[in-house]
Design a protein around this motif. Structure first.
Motif, PDB file in Angstrom:
ATOM      1  N   UNK A 286       0.809  -1.209   0.000  1.00 56.19           N
ATOM      2  CA  UNK A 286       0.000   0.000   0.000  1.00 56.19           C
ATOM      3  C   UNK A 286       0.840   1.257   0.000  1.00 56.19           C
ATOM      4  N   UNK A 287       0.186   2.352  -0.331  1.00 57.92           N
ATOM      5  CA  UNK A 287       0.879   3.646  -0.373  1.00 57.92           C
ATOM      6  C   UNK A 287       1.193   4.105   1.036  1.00 57.92           C
ATOM      7  N   UNK A 288       2.375   4.751   1.173  1.00 60.04           N
ATOM      8  CA  UNK A 288       2.796   5.201   2.493  1.00 60.04           C
ATOM      9  C   UNK A 288       3.308   6.623   2.414  1.00 60.04           C
ATOM     10  N   UNK A 289       3.205   7.338   3.520  1.00 56.82           N
ATOM     11  CA  UNK A 289       3.828   8.640   3.673  1.00 56.82           C
ATOM     12  C   UNK A 289       4.631   8.560   4.963  1.00 56.82           C
ATOM     13  N   UNK A 290       5.960   8.696   4.853  1.00 55.67           N
ATOM     14  CA  UNK A 290       6.800   8.409   5.994  1.00 55.67           C
ATOM     15  C   UNK A 290       6.628   6.953   6.392  1.00 55.67           C
ATOM     16  N   UNK A 291       6.456   6.703   7.661  1.00 54.23           N
ATOM     17  CA  UNK A 291       6.236   5.342   8.157  1.00 54.23           C
ATOM     18  C   UNK A 291       4.759   4.957   8.158  1.00 54.23           C
ATOM     19  N   UNK A 292       3.931   5.873   7.699  1.00 55.69           N
ATOM     20  CA  UNK A 292       2.492   5.721   7.914  1.00 55.69           C
ATOM     21  C   UNK A 292       1.778   5.257   6.649  1.00 55.69           C
ATOM     22  N   UNK A 293       0.809   4.399   6.838  1.00 54.83           N
ATOM     23  CA  UNK A 293       0.000   3.919   5.723  1.00 54.83           C
ATOM     24  C   UNK A 293      -1.026   4.968   5.341  1.00 54.83           C
ATOM     25  N   UNK A 294      -1.109   5.241   4.031  1.00 57.08           N
ATOM     26  CA  UNK A 294      -2.157   6.122   3.507  1.00 57.08           C
ATOM     27  C   UNK A 294      -3.416   5.284   3.348  1.00 57.08           C
ATOM     28  N   UNK A 295      -4.536   5.839   3.765  1.00 56.80           N
ATOM     29  CA  UNK A 295      -5.795   5.114   3.638  1.00 56.80           C
ATOM     30  C   UNK A 295      -6.028   4.727   2.181  1.00 56.80           C
ATOM     31  N   UNK A 296      -6.442   3.481   1.933  1.00 59.42           N
ATOM     32  CA  UNK A 296      -6.684   3.028   0.565  1.00 59.42           C
ATOM     33  C   UNK A 296      -7.686   3.924  -0.147  1.00 59.42           C
ATOM     34  N   UNK A 297      -8.698   4.400   0.596  1.00 61.41           N
ATOM     35  CA  UNK A 297      -9.713   5.258  -0.018  1.00 61.41           C
ATOM     36  C   UNK A 297      -9.102   6.551  -0.554  1.00 61.41           C
ATOM     37  N   UNK A 298      -8.137   7.120   0.174  1.00 63.23           N
ATOM     38  CA  UNK A 298      -7.485   8.349  -0.272  1.00 63.23           C
ATOM     39  C   UNK A 298      -6.456   8.054  -1.356  1.00 63.23           C
ATOM     40  N   UNK A 299      -5.747   6.950  -1.239  1.00 68.49           N
ATOM     41  CA  UNK A 299      -4.741   6.591  -2.236  1.00 68.49           C
ATOM     42  C   UNK A 299      -5.374   6.381  -3.602  1.00 68.49           C
ATOM     43  N   UNK A 300      -6.631   5.919  -3.622  1.00 68.41           N
ATOM     44  CA  UNK A 300      -7.305   5.654  -4.891  1.00 68.41           C
ATOM     45  C   UNK A 300      -7.641   6.931  -5.640  1.00 68.41           C
ATOM     46  N   UNK A 301      -7.743   8.059  -4.933  1.00 70.09           N
ATOM     47  CA  UNK A 301      -8.062   9.321  -5.584  1.00 70.09           C
ATOM     48  C   UNK A 301      -9.482   9.388  -6.112  1.00 70.09           C
ATOM     49  N   UNK A 302     -10.360   8.595  -5.562  1.00 71.19           N
ATOM     50  CA  UNK A 302     -11.761   8.553  -5.975  1.00 71.19           C
ATOM     51  C   UNK A 302     -12.652   8.909  -4.788  1.00 71.19           C
ATOM     52  N   UNK A 303     -13.928   9.210  -5.040  1.00 74.56           N
ATOM     53  CA  UNK A 303     -14.817   9.600  -3.939  1.00 74.56           C
ATOM     54  C   UNK A 303     -14.919   8.526  -2.857  1.00 74.56           C
TER      55      UNK A 303
END
Length: 450
Positions: A28-45
């Motif tokens: 999954x996408x990460x920023x620093x050590x933190x996981x980006x929420x899949x919903x936000x990573x998808x860039x969709x509503x």
């Protein structure tokens, strides 16, 4: 309810840049050590039904507004059964942004966060704020158009924070009796900073040292007064400050210096960031604070001065007022995006803002167009100075714009002010001090000094 910029954005960005270079051992996408929420990573509503727990963090509001937020959270939880909102309140002191960066590093940012726009800039730059246009299309439809359209961060036309309450810059308050003693016409107040300095020079010449034109208060004036003159303060790409070469800034600095050396500015105010209201209330200056709310303190502190207060706009070349805004962001690392977005929308809905801004203790503006129509802001029938100021402020609020320079942190302000104070006390030539101020500011943000 005006909160300070509390950390060098350059320092925050540097810290966050290190974090962004880190990688985890899970997918999954990460920023620093933190996981980006899949919903936000998808860039969709984000369209899931709100449920579960979130945290909501405000800044220095709990002591005065606990009842309001407790009721708001109860209303939200009733509207969305199965949700729970844990409310936290940061004291908003000088370590606020440092704590926010630490929370980002620890992957523990609240799900909905109240922050000044300057602080949001560092978080967004490194990917810690969700793209709210993508996650919740139409989320900005109810906000004041000029406010919403100008609430974008450098390098992007999407919105990563939402506007909440805000203060307006574009007014001037003045003592009409002192103006007359200086040979000025209170019915013809200045409309530009050139006219303001001309009038201030006349005050210095004719007041016999009995009163001054206005307080220096550099930390409160800059960069807003330069921006009202449409000066080029920072390069378009945000990489470096360039104000030392702008003619309006040069003229402003030279006029301020000349006025200070002529005794038109109280000496004690040159090295101070105190609100100008205290000196104005004492009858020691012709011009006071640009904030309408300051007149309540004048009214209480010196009724004799209050009865001689005049109010008008001072918009210079911009022609529109400036909004200093508190914002709401949803971190990209939230573990409950659907509930976080639903709560942010609920918090900022007109119905909630109508209640919040109607509180007589609040002298700020709401961010929705509908909320500008509440009786507190429209049924202003008095003729006292505070009424005149509020009426004019409401008129200006409809077209106010956000022009915050996210790189103008406290560290930048301190560096700039230290150099300009040398000019105002005659220890450096104005342009020399201005260039030194620009070089110091660029060192703060990591740009090469010229």
């Amino acid at each position: 309810m005006k909160h300070q910029r509390t950390l060098s954005i350059a320092a925050a960005a540097a810290t966050l840049a290190v974090l962004s270079a880190c990688t985890g051992d899970s997918g999954g996408e990460r920023v620093g050590r933190c996981a980006v929420a899949d919903e936000f990573a998808a860039g969709t509503p984000v369209d899931a039904t709100p449920s579960g727990e979130i945290t909501f963090q405000t800044t220095a509001l709990k002591a005065s507004f606990s009842e309001y937020f407790t009721e708001l959270i109860e209303d939200f939880e009733a509207a969305y059964p199965g949700t729970t909102v844990i409310w936290e309140d940061d004291p908003g002191d000088g370590s606020f942004a440092t704590r926010l960066v630490a929370d980002a590093q620890a992957c523990s940012l609240a799900d909905v966060v109240n922050m000044p726009l300057a602080t949001a800039g560092g978080l967004r730059e490194q990917g810690f704020l969700a793209d709210l246009d993508a996650a919740s299309p139409g989320i900005g439809d109810d906000f004041i158009p000029s406010l919403w359209d100008s609430l974008v961060l450098p390098g992007d036309d999407h919105h990563y924070v939402l506007p909440w309450y805000w203060g307006l810059i574009g007014l001037q308050t003045y003592n009409t009796e002192l103006m007359q003693r200086a040979g000025l016409d209170p019915e013809q107040p200045p409309t530009t900073f050139e006219e303001l300095f001309d009038a201030a020079d006349q005050v210095a010449e004719r007041s016999n040292g009995e009163f001054s034109a206005f307080s220096a208060s550099l930390g409160l004036r800059l960069p807003l007064e330069w921006q009202l003159q449409e000066a080029e303060v920072i390069a378009d790409d945000g990489s470096a400050f360039v104000f030392a070469d702008d003619p309006a800034v040069q003229e402003w600095t030279e006029r301020m210096t000349r006025l200070a050396l002529a005794g038109g500015i109280p000496k004690d105010s040159i090295a101070s960031d105190d609100e100008p209201t205290a000196l104005f209330t004492q009858g020691a200056t012709v011009w006071g604070s640009p904030n309408a709310s300051s007149l309540r303190y004048v009214q209480e502190g010196n009724p004799g001065v209050y009865e001689h207060v005049g109010v008008s706009s001072l918009l210079d070349r911009r022609g529109t007022a400036i909004a200093e805004v508190q914002t709401i962001g949803v971190p990209s690392t939230s573990t409950n995006p659907a509930t976080a977005i639903a709560f942010a929308r609920f918090l900022l809905a007109a119905e909630q803002q109508n209640r919040f801004i109607s509180d007589p203790r609040i002298q700020n503006f709401p961010s929705t167009t509908e909320s500008l129509g509440i009786p507190k802001l429209t049924d202003i029938t008095g003729t006292a100075p505070i009424d005149e100021a509020n009426r004019l402020a409401v008129d200006l609020a409809n077209e106010a714009e956000i022009v915050t320079i996210v790189q103008w942190s406290d560290a930048v302000a301190n560096a700039v002010n230290a150099e300009l104070q040398l000019a105002l006390t005659g220890k450096k030539a104005p342009r020399e001090a201005l260039q030194a101020a620009q070089d110091a500011a660029n060192r703060v943000i990591g740009a090469d000094a010229r």
